[in-house]
Design a protein around this motif. Structure first.
Motif, PDB file in Angstrom:
ATOM      1  N   VAL A  34       0.827  -1.247   0.008  1.00 29.46           N
ATOM      2  CA  VAL A  34      -0.236  -0.054   0.114  1.00 29.46           C
ATOM      3  C   VAL A  34       0.877   1.197  -0.198  1.00 29.46           C
ATOM      4  N   HIS A  35       0.692   2.161  -0.965  1.00 37.91           N
ATOM      5  CA  HIS A  35       1.385   3.262  -0.767  1.00 37.91           C
ATOM      6  C   HIS A  35       0.611   4.499   0.150  1.00 37.91           C
ATOM      7  N   VAL A  36       1.472   5.041   0.844  1.00 37.48           N
ATOM      8  CA  VAL A  36       0.975   6.060   1.728  1.00 37.48           C
ATOM      9  C   VAL A  36       1.632   7.301   1.556  1.00 37.48           C
ATOM     10  N   ASP A  37       0.926   8.414   1.814  1.00 35.88           N
ATOM     11  CA  ASP A  37       1.518   9.694   1.708  1.00 35.88           C
ATOM     12  C   ASP A  37       2.249  10.096   3.051  1.00 35.88           C
ATOM     13  N   ALA A  38       2.858  11.300   3.093  1.00 40.73           N
ATOM     14  CA  ALA A  38       3.730  11.822   4.138  1.00 40.73           C
ATOM     15  C   ALA A  38       2.477  11.679   5.602  1.00 40.73           C
ATOM     16  N   GLU A  39       1.616  12.281   5.259  1.00 42.38           N
ATOM     17  CA  GLU A  39       0.733  12.302   6.468  1.00 42.38           C
ATOM     18  C   GLU A  39       0.330  10.930   7.113  1.00 42.38           C
ATOM     19  N   ARG A  40      -0.241  10.064   6.341  1.00 45.86           N
ATOM     20  CA  ARG A  40      -0.156   8.590   6.832  1.00 45.86           C
ATOM     21  C   ARG A  40       1.109   7.962   7.319  1.00 45.86           C
ATOM     22  N   PHE A  41       2.089   8.034   6.676  1.00 49.67           N
ATOM     23  CA  PHE A  41       3.245   7.565   7.024  1.00 49.67           C
ATOM     24  C   PHE A  41       3.789   8.131   8.444  1.00 49.67           C
ATOM     25  N   ASN A  42       3.443   9.254   8.606  1.00 48.59           N
ATOM     26  CA  ASN A  42       3.840   9.893  10.021  1.00 48.59           C
ATOM     27  C   ASN A  42       3.045   9.043  11.132  1.00 48.59           C
ATOM     28  N   ILE A  45      12.414  11.984  -1.181  1.00 44.80           N
ATOM     29  CA  ILE A  45      12.055  13.100  -2.015  1.00 44.80           C
ATOM     30  C   ILE A  45      10.673  13.679  -1.805  1.00 44.80           C
ATOM     31  N   ASN A  46      10.005  12.764  -2.359  1.00 46.86           N
ATOM     32  CA  ASN A  46       8.347  13.163  -2.165  1.00 46.86           C
ATOM     33  C   ASN A  46       7.988  13.359  -0.743  1.00 46.86           C
ATOM     34  N   TYR A  47       8.606  12.903   0.274  1.00 51.90           N
ATOM     35  CA  TYR A  47       8.057  13.031   1.556  1.00 51.90           C
ATOM     36  C   TYR A  47       8.314  14.485   2.051  1.00 51.90           C
ATOM     37  N   VAL A  48       9.652  14.994   1.796  1.00 50.69           N
ATOM     38  CA  VAL A  48       9.816  16.306   2.267  1.00 50.69           C
ATOM     39  C   VAL A  48       9.185  17.364   1.571  1.00 50.69           C
ATOM     40  N   ARG A  49       8.865  17.058   0.165  1.00 53.41           N
ATOM     41  CA  ARG A  49       8.335  18.042  -0.514  1.00 53.41           C
ATOM     42  C   ARG A  49       6.743  18.155   0.253  1.00 53.41           C
ATOM     43  N   GLN A  50       5.952  17.057   0.528  1.00 53.88           N
ATOM     44  CA  GLN A  50       4.735  17.049   1.316  1.00 53.88           C
ATOM     45  C   GLN A  50       4.888  17.699   2.440  1.00 53.88           C
ATOM     46  N   VAL A  51       5.721  17.461   3.410  1.00 54.41           N
ATOM     47  CA  VAL A  51       6.030  18.056   4.625  1.00 54.41           C
ATOM     48  C   VAL A  51       6.072  19.586   4.545  1.00 54.41           C
ATOM     49  N   GLU A  52       6.605  20.239   3.634  1.00 55.72           N
ATOM     50  CA  GLU A  52       6.867  21.612   3.482  1.00 55.72           C
ATOM     51  C   GLU A  52       5.357  21.973   2.892  1.00 55.72           C
ATOM     52  N   GLU A  53       4.890  21.421   1.773  1.00 58.25           N
ATOM     53  CA  GLU A  53       3.525  22.034   1.259  1.00 58.25           C
ATOM     54  C   GLU A  53       2.640  21.946   2.313  1.00 58.25           C
ATOM     55  N   LYS A  54       2.542  20.861   3.160  1.00 56.16           N
ATOM     56  CA  LYS A  54       1.328  20.521   4.086  1.00 56.16           C
ATOM     57  C   LYS A  54       1.579  21.012   5.593  1.00 56.16           C
ATOM     58  N   ASN A  55       2.870  21.385   5.794  1.00 61.45           N
ATOM     59  CA  ASN A  55       3.154  21.950   7.036  1.00 61.45           C
ATOM     60  C   ASN A  55       3.051  20.904   8.118  1.00 61.45           C
ATOM     61  N   LEU A  56       3.662  19.760   7.783  1.00 60.23           N
ATOM     62  CA  LEU A  56       3.508  18.389   8.598  1.00 60.23           C
ATOM     63  C   LEU A  56       5.221  18.297   9.346  1.00 60.23           C
ATOM     64  N   GLU A  57       4.808  17.501  10.528  1.00 60.85           N
ATOM     65  CA  GLU A  57       6.161  17.425  11.469  1.00 60.85           C
ATOM     66  C   GLU A  57       7.311  16.595  10.379  1.00 60.85           C
ATOM     67  N   ASN A  58       8.371  17.026  10.256  1.00 62.77           N
ATOM     68  CA  ASN A  58       9.524  16.343   9.661  1.00 62.77           C
ATOM     69  C   ASN A  58      10.075  15.353  10.475  1.00 62.77           C
ATOM     70  N   LYS A  59       9.885  14.176   9.798  1.00 60.24           N
ATOM     71  CA  LYS A  59      10.589  13.086  11.053  1.00 60.24           C
ATOM     72  C   LYS A  59      11.885  12.404  10.637  1.00 60.24           C
ATOM     73  N   PHE A  60      12.264  13.045   9.455  1.00 61.06           N
ATOM     74  CA  PHE A  60      13.580  12.724   9.013  1.00 61.06           C
ATOM     75  C   PHE A  60      14.917  13.328   9.507  1.00 61.06           C
ATOM     76  N   ILE A  61      15.901  12.689   9.913  1.00 69.78           N
ATOM     77  CA  ILE A  61      17.041  13.576  10.365  1.00 69.78           C
ATOM     78  C   ILE A  61      18.068  13.566   9.627  1.00 69.78           C
ATOM     79  N   GLY A  62      18.772  14.557   9.305  1.00 69.85           N
ATOM     80  CA  GLY A  62      20.145  14.577   8.324  1.00 69.85           C
ATOM     81  C   GLY A  62      19.783  14.940   7.105  1.00 69.85           C
ATOM     82  N   LYS A  63      20.890  14.055   6.300  1.00 72.15           N
ATOM     83  CA  LYS A  63      20.959  14.288   4.944  1.00 72.15           C
ATOM     84  C   LYS A  63      20.007  13.038   4.002  1.00 72.15           C
ATOM     85  N   ASN A  64      19.615  13.243   2.983  1.00 64.52           N
ATOM     86  CA  ASN A  64      19.260  12.404   1.912  1.00 64.52           C
ATOM     87  C   ASN A  64      20.148  12.175   0.925  1.00 64.52           C
ATOM     88  N   PHE A  65      20.897  11.029   0.759  1.00 58.78           N
ATOM     89  CA  PHE A  65      21.850  10.590  -0.117  1.00 58.78           C
ATOM     90  C   PHE A  65      21.300  10.533  -1.278  1.00 58.78           C
TER      91      PHE A  65
END
Length: 342
Positions: free
Chosen positions: A132-140, A228-248
């Motif tokens: 099942v594909h989940v967006d940033a909000e459901r993933f969080n 990549i898509n998670y970070v974009r959704q977090v910024e667009e929807k003002n969600l809590e970012n649960k990723f720490i550091g850099k994305n290789f």
């Protein structure tokens, strides 16, 4: 008809600089049945070369995996071309968080046995029967559930500089290594846990989710579009970012900063650092983490021996490499014994 590059990376870089145009770094993939990958490869090269597209694209009978750079003013023409191909119409395009006009310097479209090497030889394995594909909000929401196991499907050198909080980060060199290890570690939870996976752009999770469903896991989820898509959704929807550091990332940038946390260390001195470099000795080219102080001390090399070689005149370096084939050891991504804090 030109089906290959006729410019070196250096020549291409100069042309990009002279043009002064903004470029977009984009990635996408899709699993589809391609009857003749060679013909499809040639079609893509001709069409994209005319649009000044650069990048690394793999084509196989199972689909396409593309990471590329396209001039911003050619983006619509590029998108129109994708939409003219039935299985690429409206394909999700992951646009990089941090742009770099020099992320790719050549157009390489290659035919491979698979678009993602998995080491699997199973005729009953259906890659389209995915989780099942989940967006940033459901993933969080899912990863806060105590009944969830969150797994990073990337390799050790990727998760070392950044990952989601509380994620399982397998110590593996390749995707094919991770499949069996994760299955063995989670075999007692095939029915009672949510298996939630993520990767850079989604392609590894797409195959992994189908694989684990094939192996009997009942509740399989994947982060749609990856980090990549998670970070974009977090910024667009003002969600809590649960990723720490850099994305290789697998281009000249090597990474995109997602949070200000520095969770890795210089492989040579142990100081906090999350900057990947390749050893300046072309005969080595080892990927490792190096702080500015160590880079200055060792001239961007992984060891004093490599620094001595890199300091030689270029023709002498070429003479030393002549007749030698590169060993797979140089691609061990930070596992070399010369690195004290790997």
């Amino acid at each position: 008809m030109q089906l290959y590059n006729n410019l070196s990376a250096e020549e291409r870089a100069k042309l990009i600089e002279q043009a002064g145009k903004e470029r977009l770094t984009i990635s996408f993939y899709t699993y589809a049945k391609i009857g003749n990958p060679e013909i499809f490869r040639n079609h893509l090269f001709v069409a994209w070369n005319e649009l000044d597209v650069l990048g690394r694209i793999y084509v196989a009978h199972e689909g396409i995996n593309a990471q590329l750079s396209v001039p911003a003013d050619h983006f619509q023409k590029f998108k129109d071309h994708l939409d003219s191909i039935s299985f690429l119409e409206d394909v999700r395009l992951n646009i990089a968080i941090e742009q770099d006009n020099f992320s790719f310097l050549k157009l390489k479209v290659k035919v491979r046995d698979k678009i993602l090497a998995d080491g699997l030889n199973d005729d009953t394995f259906d890659v389209t029967n995915k989780g099942v594909h989940v967006d940033a909000e459901r993933f969080n929401t899912l990863i806060e559930d105590p009944n969830t196991v969150l797994v990073d499907m990337r390799n050790h050198y990727e998760s070392e500089i950044g990952h989601f909080k509380n994620a399982v980060t397998p110590d593996v060199d390749t995707f094919r290594d991770s499949l069996s290890i994760i299955e063995e570690d989670l075999k007692t939870h095939k029915e009672d846990k949510n298996l939630v996976m993520y990767c850079t752009g989604g392609i590894r999770c797409e195959k992994a989710s189908a694989y684990y469903k094939h192996k009997g896991f009942k509740n399989v989820f994947q982060l749609e579009g990856g980090i990549i898509n998670y970070v974009r959704q977090v910024e667009e929807k003002n969600l809590e970012n649960k990723f720490i550091g850099k994305n290789f990332v697998f281009d000249q940038r090597r990474a995109e900063r997602i949070s200000e946390d520095v969770i890795a260390h210089c492989h040579q001195c142990g100081k906090p650092c999350d900057t990947h470099v390749n050893c300046a000795n072309e005969a080595c080219h080892l990927l490792f983490i190096q702080c500015p102080e160590c880079a200055e001390k060792l001239s961007g090399c992984c060891s004093e021996k490599c620094a001595e070689i890199a300091a030689l005149p270029y023709e002498e370096q070429k003479a030393l490499r002549r007749g030698q084939t590169k060993s797979n050891m140089i691609f061990k991504k930070g596992r070399s014994e010369v690195l004290k804090f790997k």
